[in-house]
Design a protein around this motif. Structure first.
Motif, PDB file in Angstrom:
ATOM      1  N   ALA A 138       0.853  -1.177   0.000  1.00 31.96           N
ATOM      2  CA  ALA A 138       0.000   0.000   0.000  1.00 31.96           C
ATOM      3  C   ALA A 138       0.887   1.223   0.000  1.00 31.96           C
ATOM      4  O   ALA A 138       1.808   1.328   0.792  1.00 31.96           O
ATOM      5  CB  ALA A 138      -0.911   0.005   1.214  1.00 31.96           C
ATOM      6  N   TRP A 139       0.598   2.142  -0.908  1.00 32.09           N
ATOM      7  CA  TRP A 139       1.348   3.379  -0.935  1.00 32.09           C
ATOM      8  C   TRP A 139       0.925   4.225   0.257  1.00 32.09           C
ATOM      9  O   TRP A 139      -0.229   4.189   0.626  1.00 32.09           O
ATOM     10  CB  TRP A 139       1.040   4.096  -2.256  1.00 32.09           C
ATOM     11  CG  TRP A 139       1.728   5.401  -2.376  1.00 32.09           C
ATOM     12  CD1 TRP A 139       3.033   5.611  -2.688  1.00 32.09           C
ATOM     13  CD2 TRP A 139       1.151   6.679  -2.152  1.00 32.09           C
ATOM     14  NE1 TRP A 139       3.304   6.937  -2.684  1.00 32.09           N
ATOM     15  CE2 TRP A 139       2.169   7.624  -2.353  1.00 32.09           C
ATOM     16  CE3 TRP A 139      -0.122   7.115  -1.787  1.00 32.09           C
ATOM     17  CZ2 TRP A 139       1.950   8.986  -2.207  1.00 32.09           C
ATOM     18  CZ3 TRP A 139      -0.344   8.468  -1.643  1.00 32.09           C
ATOM     19  CH2 TRP A 139       0.688   9.399  -1.852  1.00 32.09           C
ATOM     20  N   PRO A 140       1.725   4.998   0.940  1.00 28.74           N
ATOM     21  CA  PRO A 140       3.112   5.211   0.616  1.00 28.74           C
ATOM     22  C   PRO A 140       4.028   4.266   1.366  1.00 28.74           C
ATOM     23  O   PRO A 140       3.842   3.989   2.531  1.00 28.74           O
ATOM     24  CB  PRO A 140       3.336   6.634   1.090  1.00 28.74           C
ATOM     25  CG  PRO A 140       2.432   6.797   2.245  1.00 28.74           C
ATOM     26  CD  PRO A 140       1.269   5.883   2.027  1.00 28.74           C
ATOM     27  N   SER A 141       5.000   3.821   0.678  1.00 29.83           N
ATOM     28  CA  SER A 141       5.997   2.923   1.228  1.00 29.83           C
ATOM     29  C   SER A 141       7.063   2.848   0.159  1.00 29.83           C
ATOM     30  O   SER A 141       6.819   3.167  -0.995  1.00 29.83           O
ATOM     31  CB  SER A 141       5.355   1.558   1.472  1.00 29.83           C
ATOM     32  OG  SER A 141       6.310   0.540   1.339  1.00 29.83           O
ATOM     33  N   ASP A 142       8.247   2.446   0.533  1.00 26.48           N
ATOM     34  CA  ASP A 142       9.264   2.310  -0.496  1.00 26.48           C
ATOM     35  C   ASP A 142       9.181   0.948  -1.140  1.00 26.48           C
ATOM     36  O   ASP A 142       9.966   0.594  -1.986  1.00 26.48           O
ATOM     37  CB  ASP A 142      10.659   2.534   0.107  1.00 26.48           C
ATOM     38  CG  ASP A 142      11.047   1.393   1.033  1.00 26.48           C
ATOM     39  OD1 ASP A 142      10.129   0.706   1.533  1.00 26.48           O
ATOM     40  OD2 ASP A 142      12.241   1.191   1.262  1.00 26.48           O
TER      41      ASP A 142
END
Lengths: 432, 1049
Positions: B214-218
């Motif tokens: 799931a955004w946000p994440s790298d």
């Protein structure tokens, strides 16, 4: 250049007016007077004296020293009231340091919106330049909040927030707890929302019970040191002040109404997206609605594409008293100038233009208890009004001149200043 | 008994389970490499099942046949099979023998930790670095095709028993986590100590799914489109690895390629040898998986999700087998009318249609297998669910096929499993004939590779029938008839009727005293065999009598006639539920709008009292008194205004599961076109606002985002039907606060770039890489080049084949990018560009377009200098300007946005309307087709009730390609239909719902996964845009694709 000189002159005029020097009477003549209270007077005259509307009609007697302003072919309207706003409580909503919209905690009835309104916000002049001369400023509920504080009716004129305040204690703001969660989110989100809602409901019930206990003790003279919270709630408990119930879905509205009835309050529904579904109840209990923006999507995919646009017309047809406002969030503050256009979307789908205009002028004034002073063009009311090039509900037309309490105010804004500045760039002028 | 001795060596756990198992004549079916413990098993391994109604394969039935099993295989099956001497004979007593069932989507024998880890995808990991895995694996955590369940499974007697009791004799145990999840193992459900004994086929299929973080994440991918891009790149890499290795083998001294176990494991996939099972989570995933399978020529099977009936034509055309879950949804919460408002018609309809899913597929001829996956209480729910599908009209033979030959075929094991033909493994079940119909019919025995498993007390013969009695010790009746359901049997003798109960190979009868010459009721305990029972009557006073019953051989029991097929619930529309269409709008050959005010936005300008002629979906002419072909549809336009269909140059509607692939700073490989959602109600709502085309853009979370998709709002079409064919492709770039993660919180401070200084450098660097890539790709012959989707898209930009749409606000960043654009000779369109008015001369010189907001400002730092005069000011400097929505809501009233250009800056009305018609078309290089009403252009137009720039105006009709996609009068009728359908369905499901409420057991709630917890938390904090990856089709257009949080715009 011409424009900024005019701006300076107007600013000086406004400044001197605020300094309480009685201005000369002003006669506006030649415009159609959209009184809101009693129809349209075509090509009429309106006399401003001592900050009030001294006379209006097809022809009025004006004193010899009256300044005569020809506004032929224009329209005059009472100032617009944005009845759900955070103008002045935020500047750049993404920048936390500029936000003063929501206090921490579940129950904060003691906080007052007017004390944190920044008189030098860049946002309000922009709204004012499109005819918005009044706004009900509501403290918002934070994530855990339910009793958010007390609202104030403000106008965009004055050196200080105090001078801007038309009416403080204009309503106790209760954000009705919601457990609405999109169907596609996992059950955990629903469970969590339910828990949070229950917590808020408990806090709300307890606050009202405690405030009533406080009232009894106070009446008996046993209160030694005041409790700021319960003091702030007394007027609402005694029905001297309305309770602004922020409720949107049918479930929220019905529960909020039941609560108001149990507690014998004077409720006003604010938001009220689904209010039209409860129109008969609202009418029966004579609960007014400050409807949120028409520029929202229907909540549910099955609902008619125009169901939001049509809501105001349905409420009005059912005899419910309605005002039209924006949605009162941080983002909406920068869109407050579009109040007449979102009213227009309600107008086009059943409310009619007359009803739409009333819902952003006289109707909010009535709901907020200031209809004796504001909301229409009537003799004796404050001369808070504006001249427009045409139908104010139509985005192609311009607001040209604005008076607040009989003082003409400056319509230059950050936007016009930047516009002027960069037009000069393309004329090849050096950067000022 | 030797078996018993073996069992004693086993643990007590195994012992307790095995007592249920009758180890009959067939012992272990295989030669084992394990040294024997104790005495060897030499049980004879020839068994004949006689007097059986044999279902040899679906549709082939032999009444009273014999099935001969030798060494765990079917040796013969039919009416005239001779039983060899020495064979163990099992008399089926007229019961039915079916081939054993196969489930191609099972979790059988998986260690518990594995499936829990599957669910624990990180949801909001901020700037955490994914630890490098051990071994030579793929760089991405979610790509592990080398996973081989044959290395992990451990036979589980409890689950095996449960599966056998339901009739399953083989299952494909499939890996549950990741994108390339790994290879499933086909195992039998026989009891075993070691997997070796039951493993039928290791690496039977590769399992894929569109999993995403799931955004946000790298963590890449953070969106569905990212998952698709990763799948494509991985398959390309696998193919390239093969090619490169082959090339290197031919060229001495060639550089060795990278070792990669994951890519090596994909060799049989890209070689079209190993089946690929694609897990789908909604009806839109089929097309996505099919597109990948077509591109890479995969041997595809789809694991379905219960919505197959909605896309049956597409599945039929694809000719790909589908594994269909039997699980159906429970009735949604409709008991509170105010809460029922939140249930869509699509959801209500799905409740009604779901049981018909398999039937619809069967009738359309789509090959499908059934799976029990998704049933929460397998043993309670499997047969009722299957019988429900049959009651809904699924042909019994098709149902059996879906549990036998179909899964065998899709797994490529038809020669071993699925039927009772000679040579197949002896996997079958013995059951009542009406197993597929009656809730009381039972499976008596399940045989797995010759091993017999008797179920419960099912060895007890069915005592129903006419019995002749002979008594000793008293004078009882001469005959007895037993009838009724097995659970509540009754005996009738003379005038007396009395109850009968069954025990394990035992029957108890309770005749009244009079019948046996006494006074009080007595009990008879009888040992029950097939056609004989022998009973003991305990008489008052300690005396004893005996009775022996015999009966004629029970006739082969054939099932009662099937119930007639019920009618289907109604007509399917697309999208399902509200506002869906049963067919595309009609396409009149010619139509003419008469006496309207026509805003051509072309050379003819605005014409009052004019006609517009449309032929074959295109504008033929605009003018006075036009001649129309005979039969042309005439539309009275008096008092109406006609404009071109509005074009939204910046939209995020109709995008599924993530608008941003915001993980990496450069994600040019992802494509919005892969994730279109034709069910998004915004399409319909915007049609109602006059919008007919839109550029669907990737978000602005990274400097180089993803590829856009230009669509026409052809509501009712599928994803492919939305695309505006032939348009020059575009791509999203972004500058400023979003790409430097300025508003993402304190945990996002390490991804390059974090400043406006870094952004143009990163973009320049990427373009240089793409230049180099394109040059290397041009080199003919030599070493096979790796195809890099990320660089390929950038190379297309440099080649002038892809248009850059760059999100921007401040003049400094606009100028900096303008210089990059000049260096690489590209002409972008600036999106938002709210300070464009400060550098309008730069934009004009570059020839760049500007697609801006009418009057948005102040909501974040980089828009504090935004002014509503921006559009007009840029237009005066010669920039092609459009106004866009960037909002599902605003996209349905772009006409009023345009009107603001009259108010702020004093443009003419025609110039203002250009901002939402002709100018966005010019920016997208589509002005020869759309955006103006000129001869030869697409007939995309709107008929307005009033002046189109008025706030009081609304469309009465909206046309695309000469087809009427919106009509206010039709809409009113549709609303009435929706209300009526809702009322009908809610009334229909209320009883089921009330029943469910009454027994609401709160104890069975699944524990939320970490990802679900995180989603709940994000929602509570109001971070709605971060929940985009959760949003399923048929949503309510909840704002996840645009702001309430500020970082998106």
């Amino acid at each position: 250049m011409k424009r900024s000189i005019l701006a300076l002159a107007l600013a000086a005029l406004a400044a001197s007016a605020t300094a309480a020097t009685p201005a000369a009477p002003v006669l506006l003549h030649g415009a159609d007077l959209h009184t809101v209270s009693h129809g349209v007077i075509a090509g009429g005259e309106l006399l401003i004296a001592d900050g009030r509307i001294a006379a209006l009609g097809a022809k009025v007697d004006a004193p010899a020293d009256a300044q005569r302003i020809d506004v032929s072919g224009k329209r005059i309207y009472p100032g617009l009231i944005a009845a759900n706003s955070v103008l002045g409580l935020t500047e750049v909503s993404a920048v936390r340091a500029t936000n003063d919209m929501a206090e921490a905690g579940a129950v904060t009835p003691e906080v007052r919106a007017e004390v944190a309104v920044n008189p030098d916000t860049e946002l309000w002049p922009v709204a004012r330049a499109n005819g918005v001369t009044g706004a009900l400023i509501l403290p918002r509920a934070g994530r855990d909040g339910v009793i958010a504080g007390r609202a104030a009716l403000m106008q965009p004129d004055g050196w200080t927030a105090e001078q801007m305040t038309v009416k403080s204690a204009a309503g106790l703001v209760v954000a009705w707890p919601s457990d609405r969660v999109p169907e596609w989110l996992p059950q955990a989100a629903r469970d969590r929302a339910k828990e949070a809602q229950q917590k808020k409901r408990d806090a709300l019930a307890k606050a009202f019970a405690d405030a009533r206990a406080y009232a009894v003790a106070k009446a008996a003279g046993t209160v030694r040191v005041p409790d700021l919270r319960w003091e702030a709630m007394l007027p609402a408990l005694e029905r001297r002040e309305p309770v602004l119930l922020l409720a949107d879905s049918a479930v929220e509205i019905r529960d909020a109404l039941a609560f108001a009835e149990r507690e014998k309050l004077r409720p006003v529904i604010v938001g009220g997206g689904d209010a039209w579904r409860l129109a008969a109840t609202l009418k029966a209990q004579d609960v007014p609605v400050i409807l949120g923006s028409s520029h929202n999507l229907p909540k549910r995919r099955w609902e008619a594409y125009d169901s939001v646009f049509a809501a105001a017309g349905k409420l009005a047809a059912a005899g419910v008293r309605i005002a039209i406002a924006n949605d009162g969030d941080g983002m909406a503050a920068s869109f407050e100038r579009n109040l007449p256009y979102q009213a227009a979307s309600y107008a086009a789908f059943g409310l009619g233009e007359e009803g739409a205009l009333r819902a952003i002028t006289l109707a909010p004034a009535e709901i907020l208890g200031v209809a004796d002073r504001l909301g229409s063009l009537d003799v004796g009311k404050q001369a808070t009004l504006f001249v427009a090039s045409g139908d104010v509900l139509d985005a192609r037309n311009a607001v040209e001149r604005v008076w607040i309490d009989g003082r003409e105010v400056d319509l230059t804004t950050k936007h016009t200043r930047l516009y002027d500045k960069y037009q000069s760039k393309y004329r090849g002028e050096p950067k000022p | 008994m030797r078996t018993f001795q073996r069992m004693r060596a086993a643990s007590a756990r195994v012992l307790s389970i095995t007592v249920l198992t009758v180890m009959a004549s067939a012992g272990h079916a295989q030669v084992s490499t394990t040294p024997p413990a104790g005495i060897r098993d030499r049980t004879p391994r020839v068994v004949a099942i006689t007097h059986a109604r044999l279902v040899i394969k679906p549709g082939v039935v032999v009444d009273d046949g014999t099935l001969l099993v030798r060494d765990g295989l079917v040796a013969a099956a039919g009416a005239r099979v001779s039983v060899p001497a020495g064979a163990q004979v099992v008399d089926a007593g007229g019961r039915t023998v079916y081939p054993g069932f196969i489930d191609a989507q099972s979790r059988y024998a998986q260690p518990a930790e594995a499936s829990e880890a599957a669910a624990a995808a990180p949801a909001r990991r901020a700037a955490a670095v994914t630890p490098a895995p051990t071994g030579a694996r793929h760089w991405n955590r979610l790509v592990h095709p080398e996973t081989d369940l044959a290395e992990q499974l451990k036979p589980d007697a409890k689950s095996a028993g449960e599966l056998r009791r339901l009739g399953f004799t083989s299952v494909l145990s499939t890996p549950q986590s990741g994108i390339f999840r790994g290879q499933g193992a086909l195992v039998s459900t026989a009891d075993a100590e070691r997997l070796n004994e039951v493993l039928l086929a290791p690496r039977a299929a590769q399992q894929l799914a569109f999993e995403q973080g799931a955004w946000p994440s790298d963590e890449y991918p953070g969106s569905l489109m990212g998952a698709i891009a990763l799948i494509r790149q991985t398959l390309l890499d696998a193919r390239w690895q093969q090619e490169h290795a082959a090339w290197a083998a031919r060229h001495a001294g060639a550089e060795r390629g990278e070792a990669n176990l994951a890519l090596a494991a994909l060799a049989p996939v890209v070689g079209n040898q190993q089946p690929v099972i694609f897990a789908t989570s909604d009806e839109l995933d089929y097309a996505r998986a099919l597109a990948i399978a077509r591109e890479f020529k995969l041997r595809l099977a789809l694991a379905g999700n219960g919505h197959e009936y909605r896309r049956v034509a597409e599945l039929k055309a694809a000719g790909v087998p589908v594994i269909v879950p039997l699980a159906t949804n429970e009735a949604p919460a409709v008991e509170d009318p105010d809460r029922a408002l939140d249930v869509s018609l699509a959801e209500l309809e799905h409740w009604e249609w779901a049981p018909y899913n398999a039937r619809v597929l069967a009738e359309a001829g789509v090959p499908f297998a059934l799976t029990a996956a998704g049933l929460k209480k397998l043993e309670e729910q499997f047969w009722p669910a299957l019988r429900k599908a049959i009651a809904a009209g699924l042909d019994e033979t098709a149902a059996l096929a879906a549990l036998t030959v179909q899964p065998a075929a899709l797994l490529g094991v038809s020669d071993r499993l699925g039927t009772l033909e000679p040579g197949r493994q002896a996997q079958f079940l013995i059951a009542d004939a009406d197993l597929f119909r009656s809730d009381t019919a039972r499976i008596h025995e399940t045989w797995v590779d010759g091993k017999r498993y008797v179920i419960g007390n099912a060895a007890t013969p069915d005592p129903r029938g006419h019995w002749t009695l002979s008594w000793s010790g008293l004078n009882g009746p001469a005959a007895l008839d037993i009838s009724g359901e097995l659970a509540s049997l009754n005996a009738k003798a003379g005038n007396a009727t009395f109850p009968v109960t069954l025990g394990e190979q035992q029957m108890l009868l309770y005749p009244p005293g009079e019948l046996v010459g006494g006074k009080d009721r007595v009990a008879i305990v009888a040992t029950l065999e097939a056609d004989r029972f022998s009973g003991r009557v305990a008489l008052p006073g300690g005396a004893e009598a005996r009775v022996v019953g015999t009966r004629e051989r029970a006739a082969t029991r054939t099932a009662a006639a099937a119930a007639p097929k019920p009618a289907l619930p109604g007509t399917l529309r697309y999208p399902a539920g509200e506002y869906g269409r049963a067919e595309p709008p009609a396409s009149p050959r010619a139509l003419v709008v008469r006496h309207a005010t026509v805003w051509t936005q072309g050379a003819q300008g605005r014409l009052d009292d004019a006609d517009m002629l449309v032929v074959d979906g295109r504008v033929r002419a605009v003018g006075r008194d036009l001649k129309a072909p005979t039969g042309a549809l005439e539309i009275d336009g008096r008092g109406k205004h006609v404009t071109p269909g509005l074009i939204d140059a910046h939209s995020h509607i109709a995008i599924a599961r993530g608008v941003n692939e915001g993980s990496h700073a450069v994600t040019s490989e992802v494509r919005i076109g892969d994730v279109l959602d034709p069910t998004d109600i915004s399409i319909y709502r915007q049609l109602a606002g006059g919008t007919t085309a839109a550029q669907l853009l990737h978000g602005s979370a990274n400097p180089i985002g993803g590829q856009s998709q230009i669509i026409k709002l052809r509501w009712g079409a599928d994803a492919d039907g939305l695309r505006l064919a032939g348009a020059t492709p575009t791509i999203k770039f972004a500058l400023g606060e979003n790409v430097k993660q300025a508003n993402w919180g304190e945990s996002f401070t390490t991804r390059y770039p974090q400043t406006r200084m870094g952004v143009p450098e990163l973009i320049t660097d990427s373009f240089l890489a793409a230049q180099d890539y394109a040059e290397r790709a041009k080199a003919k012959g030599g070493e096979p080049q790796r195809r890099d989707l990320r660089l390929e898209a950038l190379a297309e930009i440099l080649a002038g084949q892809r248009l850059v749409q760059i999100h921007s606000y401040r003049q400094d960043e606009i100028l900096a990018f303008a210089r990059v654009a000049e260096r690489f000779h590209i002409v972008p369109t600036f999106q938002h560009v709210l300070e464009g008015y400060k550098v309008a001369d730069v934009l004009a010189k570059l020839g760049a377009g500007a697609s801006t907001f009418s009057d948005w400002w102040a909501y974040k730092m980089e828009v504090v200098d935004a002014i509503p005069y921006n559009g007009a000011l840029m237009a005066r400097q010669g920039v092609v300007v459009s106004f866009n929505s960037d909002s599902d809501e605003l996209g349905r009233r772009l006409n009023v946005e345009a009107a603001k250009a009259v108010k702020y800056g004093g443009l003419s009305e025609t110039e203002a309307l250009d901002f939402v018609t002709r100018n966005p078309a010019r920016q997208l290089h589509l002005d020869q087709r759309i955006g103006s009403l000129e001869a030869g252009h697409d007939a995309d137009f709107v008929i307005w009730n009033a002046h189109p720039l008025s706030t009081l105006a609304y469309p009465e009709q909206t046309w695309i390609d000469g087809r009427k996609y919106f009509d206010r009068a039709d809409d009113a009728r549709e609303q009435a239909r929706i209300e009526a359908e809702r009322a009908r369905l809610i009334a229909k499901m209320l009883p089921e719902r009330v029943k469910a409420l009454a027994k609401a057991d709160k104890g069975t709630k699944d524990k939320p996964t970490p990802a679900e917890q995180a989603a709940a938390e994000l929602f509570e904090h109001g971070w709605h845009s971060r929940l985009a990856s959760w949003r399923t089709p048929y949503h309510n257009s909840e704002p996840v694709d645009v702001c309430t949080d500020e970082e998106i715009h």
